[in-house]
Design an enzyme around this catalytic site. Structure first.
Site, mmCIF file in Angstrom:
data_model
loop_
_atom_site.group_PDB
_atom_site.id
_atom_site.type_symbol
_atom_site.label_atom_id
_atom_site.label_comp_id
_atom_site.label_asym_id
_atom_site.label_seq_id
_atom_site.Cartn_x
_atom_site.Cartn_y
_atom_site.Cartn_z
ATOM 1 N N GLU A 200 0.843 -1.193 0.000
ATOM 2 C CA GLU A 200 0.000 0.000 0.000
ATOM 3 C C GLU A 200 0.873 1.236 0.000
ATOM 4 O O GLU A 200 1.972 1.217 0.554
ATOM 5 C CB GLU A 200 -0.827 0.060 1.296
ATOM 6 C CG GLU A 200 -2.135 -0.638 1.218
ATOM 7 C CD GLU A 200 -2.907 -0.600 2.532
ATOM 8 O OE1 GLU A 200 -2.434 -0.006 3.528
ATOM 9 O OE2 GLU A 200 -3.995 -1.176 2.547
ATOM 10 N N LEU A 203 0.853 6.377 3.948
ATOM 11 C CA LEU A 203 0.393 7.757 4.173
ATOM 12 C C LEU A 203 1.238 8.355 5.294
ATOM 13 O O LEU A 203 1.461 7.707 6.316
ATOM 14 C CB LEU A 203 -1.094 7.760 4.546
ATOM 15 C CG LEU A 203 -2.016 7.085 3.514
ATOM 16 C CD1 LEU A 203 -3.441 6.993 4.041
ATOM 17 C CD2 LEU A 203 -1.995 7.838 2.200
ATOM 18 N N LYS A 237 -3.187 1.232 20.043
ATOM 19 C CA LYS A 237 -3.892 2.437 20.507
ATOM 20 C C LYS A 237 -3.708 2.627 22.013
ATOM 21 O O LYS A 237 -3.710 1.648 22.762
ATOM 22 C CB LYS A 237 -5.385 2.291 20.208
ATOM 23 C CG LYS A 237 -5.664 2.103 18.723
ATOM 24 C CD LYS A 237 -7.022 1.471 18.480
ATOM 25 C CE LYS A 237 -7.161 1.121 17.003
ATOM 26 N NZ LYS A 237 -8.347 0.290 16.737
ATOM 27 N N ARG A 291 -15.687 -7.616 15.578
ATOM 28 C CA ARG A 291 -15.888 -7.895 17.005
ATOM 29 C C ARG A 291 -16.121 -6.575 17.728
ATOM 30 O O ARG A 291 -16.023 -5.508 17.133
ATOM 31 C CB ARG A 291 -14.624 -8.544 17.580
ATOM 32 C CG ARG A 291 -13.413 -7.657 17.354
ATOM 33 C CD ARG A 291 -12.185 -8.112 18.087
ATOM 34 N NE ARG A 291 -10.973 -7.603 17.466
ATOM 35 C CZ ARG A 291 -10.447 -6.413 17.638
ATOM 36 N NH1 ARG A 291 -11.042 -5.534 18.420
ATOM 37 N NH2 ARG A 291 -9.343 -6.054 17.020
ATOM 38 N N VAL A 294 -11.904 -2.794 21.981
ATOM 39 C CA VAL A 294 -11.517 -2.327 23.316
ATOM 40 C C VAL A 294 -12.136 -0.941 23.589
ATOM 41 O O VAL A 294 -12.645 -0.666 24.672
ATOM 42 C CB VAL A 294 -9.973 -2.240 23.425
ATOM 43 C CG1 VAL A 294 -9.548 -1.627 24.745
ATOM 44 C CG2 VAL A 294 -9.339 -3.610 23.240
ATOM 45 N N ARG A 337 -6.116 3.825 27.964
ATOM 46 C CA ARG A 337 -5.853 2.417 28.293
ATOM 47 C C ARG A 337 -4.789 2.352 29.386
ATOM 48 O O ARG A 337 -3.677 2.847 29.205
ATOM 49 C CB ARG A 337 -5.337 1.672 27.067
ATOM 50 C CG ARG A 337 -6.375 1.582 25.972
ATOM 51 C CD ARG A 337 -5.959 0.531 24.970
ATOM 52 N NE ARG A 337 -6.768 0.637 23.773
ATOM 53 C CZ ARG A 337 -6.805 -0.283 22.822
ATOM 54 N NH1 ARG A 337 -6.047 -1.371 22.923
ATOM 55 N NH2 ARG A 337 -7.558 -0.131 21.761
HETATM 56 P P1 ADP Z 1 -3.343 -4.344 12.388
HETATM 57 O O1 ADP Z 1 -4.308 -5.344 11.850
HETATM 58 O O2 ADP Z 1 -2.011 -4.949 12.716
HETATM 59 O O3 ADP Z 1 -3.906 -3.504 13.482
HETATM 60 P P2 ADP Z 1 -3.848 -2.200 10.446
HETATM 61 O O4 ADP Z 1 -3.925 -2.469 8.999
HETATM 62 O O5 ADP Z 1 -5.120 -1.961 11.164
HETATM 63 O O6 ADP Z 1 -3.019 -3.385 11.153
HETATM 64 O O7 ADP Z 1 -2.885 -0.972 10.713
HETATM 65 C C1 ADP Z 1 -2.527 -0.585 12.005
HETATM 66 C C2 ADP Z 1 -1.860 0.780 12.003
HETATM 67 O O8 ADP Z 1 -0.737 0.793 11.110
HETATM 68 C C3 ADP Z 1 -2.742 1.911 11.527
HETATM 69 O O9 ADP Z 1 -3.571 2.435 12.552
HETATM 70 C C4 ADP Z 1 -1.684 2.903 11.083
HETATM 71 O O10 ADP Z 1 -1.108 3.532 12.222
HETATM 72 C C5 ADP Z 1 -0.612 2.043 10.447
HETATM 73 N N1 ADP Z 1 -0.850 1.866 8.985
HETATM 74 C C6 ADP Z 1 -1.487 0.831 8.384
HETATM 75 N N2 ADP Z 1 -1.538 1.010 7.026
HETATM 76 C C7 ADP Z 1 -0.939 2.186 6.775
HETATM 77 C C8 ADP Z 1 -0.678 2.958 5.560
HETATM 78 N N3 ADP Z 1 -1.061 2.539 4.342
HETATM 79 N N4 ADP Z 1 -0.039 4.150 5.696
HETATM 80 C C9 ADP Z 1 0.356 4.588 6.905
HETATM 81 N N5 ADP Z 1 0.159 3.923 8.074
HETATM 82 C C10 ADP Z 1 -0.475 2.744 8.019
#
Ligand code: ADP
Length: 449
Positions: A200, A203, A237, A291, A294, A337
């Protein structure tokens, strides 16, 4: 409605579910490992069953132990809480095969959303905006390098089976691609048994905004606005709030509708969270959690609803108690948390609680399984409580958080409480100007706890 449900979890979330069940007149069964024989959820439930030794695979993750506990006690349904078996499609199937009800989505929904590539494809097809990236999995380093050059760096390589912040690696430039690609694959393989990865666009200054959705499994679904969970350490988080300080009412209504329509179309049942990164006014889907999260209490606070009650209702085949038009936002809510961890390294700090005093008063909710003399076992997650405050606006919620943290006493172990005292002294926290990198950068500058 069910007469008796079993809670396949521990800690504060087990108490949370027991409380909802009790208000509904439903009897509860706690399960516990030998390490948790004295835990609060065991004391609070109507009945309890010891399901094995401390290690989770032999207790909280053991299908036969949990199904047998249902059979012994006559529990008709299982609430999984979060973590443990909450997103395990195979478990859901087995629960159903035994004539029991899983309080959560179907095995199929969990399966689709549990694989990040399939989830992204599904969401894209349902009209949900996604982060630009590879079309599905990327199997070779050559392909990854080619995509990186085309998309432009930085990019993030993610394990399709990843979760909890694991299996993700950022490549800032083409030179980083080889190690990022190999590491993400290896982590995916080691932690989740699946080395498929995708790419991806990374960002650089987004906020983490997630939309709470809720479906009745019969084609109706609503959204309950967003939570801003941008304050993260290692993708975990630590501080969550609703509504999001950067989101306008128009943006909320628009993205909320996209999400509610998407889950309605797939007959989604129960609580779900669609996670986005938000940058320059645009939302980009990253994943869906099938689900209870938290951080669900901040949503409960501003909408005045009990999400666990609704989960139990729809699992029993009843309707939700609200429709979209009934859901209006009242004030502002923040959750912090509380982990048994020692700063500055956040190293686990299990041990005996010598004194515990929970804060109270108007707009304060403390979800915790702590009590005086309780010994936090070293085997599980370090989350020991969640302090949730609610105020008429964000400023009031922040001052209430400050006041409540001042009342809280947890002696005997180290906790993350000092982190929140320090954060409340920061101007950016008061103005709401932070993104997903703010906390990591701020932590690097802290020398004195
Ligand atoms: P997980 O399933 O491990 O929680 P996520 O896909 O939800 O993974 O991503 C967790 C965190 O990683 C996001 O909240 C963000 O901080 C960072 N992140 C994920 N994808 C991106 C991206 N494309 N660009 C920047 N930060 C990302």
């Amino acid at each position: 409605m069910f007469n008796k449900i079993l809670i396949a979890n521990r800690g504060e979330i087990a108490l949370r579910v027991i409380r909802a069940a009790r208000e509904m007149g439903i009897a509860t069964v706690a399960v516990h490992s030998t390490a948790d024989a004295d835990a609060m959820h065991v004391r609070m439930a109507d009945e309890s069953v010891c399901i094995g030794p401390p290690a989770s695979p032999q207790s909280y993750l053991s299908f036969p132990a949990i199904i047998s506990a249902c059979e012994i006690t006559g529990a008709e349904a299982i609430h999984p809480g979060y973590g443990f078996l909450s997103e395990n499609a195979q478990f859901v199937q087995i629960v159903e095969d035994h004539g029991l009800t899983f309080i959560g989505p179907t095995a199929e929904h969990i399966r689709v959303m549990g694989d990040k590539i399939t989830a992204k494809d599904t969401m894209k097809a349902l009209g949900v905006p996604c982060v630009p990236g590879s079309d599905g999995g990327v199997s070779t380093l050559e392909e990854a390098k080619k995509l990186g050059d085309e998309m432009g760096y930085p990019v993030i390589i993610k394990a399709t089976a990843g979760g909890g912040g694991r299996g993700m690696k950022v490549a800032q430039t083409a030179a980083d691609m080889e190690s990022a690609f190999m590491t993400a694959r290896a982590e995916g393989k080691a932690a989740f048994g699946n080395d498929e990865v995708y790419i991806e666009k990374y960002l650089t200054t987004p906020r983490h905004i997630e939309i709470q959705v809720f479906g009745d499994g019969k084609g109706r679904a609503v959204h309950l606005g967003e939570r801003d969970c941008s304050l993260q350490r290692r993708h975990q988080k630590v501080f969550e709030e609703a509504p999001g300080p950067a989101i306008s009412a128009e943006e909320r209504a628009a993205i909320g509708k996209v999400c509610a329509d998407a889950v309605a179309k797939i007959n989604y049942i129960g609580a779900g969270t669609i996670e986005f990164l938000y940058e320059n006014g645009e939302f980009y889907f990253i994943e869906m959690n099938t689900r209870l999260q938290v951080e669900h209490p901040v949503t409960e606070a501003i909408f005045g609803v009990d999400l666990v009650r609704e989960q139990i209702r729809v699992a029993a085949g009843l309707d939700m108690t609200f429709q979209q038009d009934d859901l209006t936002i009242n004030g502002h809510s923040i959750e912090v948390r509380l982990n048994a961890e020692k700063l500055p390294n956040f190293s686990p700090s299990p041990g005996r609680i010598t004194q515990y005093h929970a804060p109270g008063g108007l707009g304060v909710r403390m979800d915790s399984a702590l009590y005086d003399g309780y010994a936090i076992p070293p085997y599980y997650d370090s989350l020991i409580g969640k302090l949730i405050v609610h105020g008429r606006d964000r400023a009031e919620a922040l001052s209430r958080l400050n006041r409540a943290l001042g009342e809280l006493i947890i002696d005997g172990v180290d906790t993350t409480v000092p982190l929140f005292h320090a954060l409340l002294a920061e101007k950016d926290i008061h103005t709401g100007e932070y993104n997903i990198h703010w906390l990591e950068h701020w932590l690097e500058r802290q020398t004195d706890w």
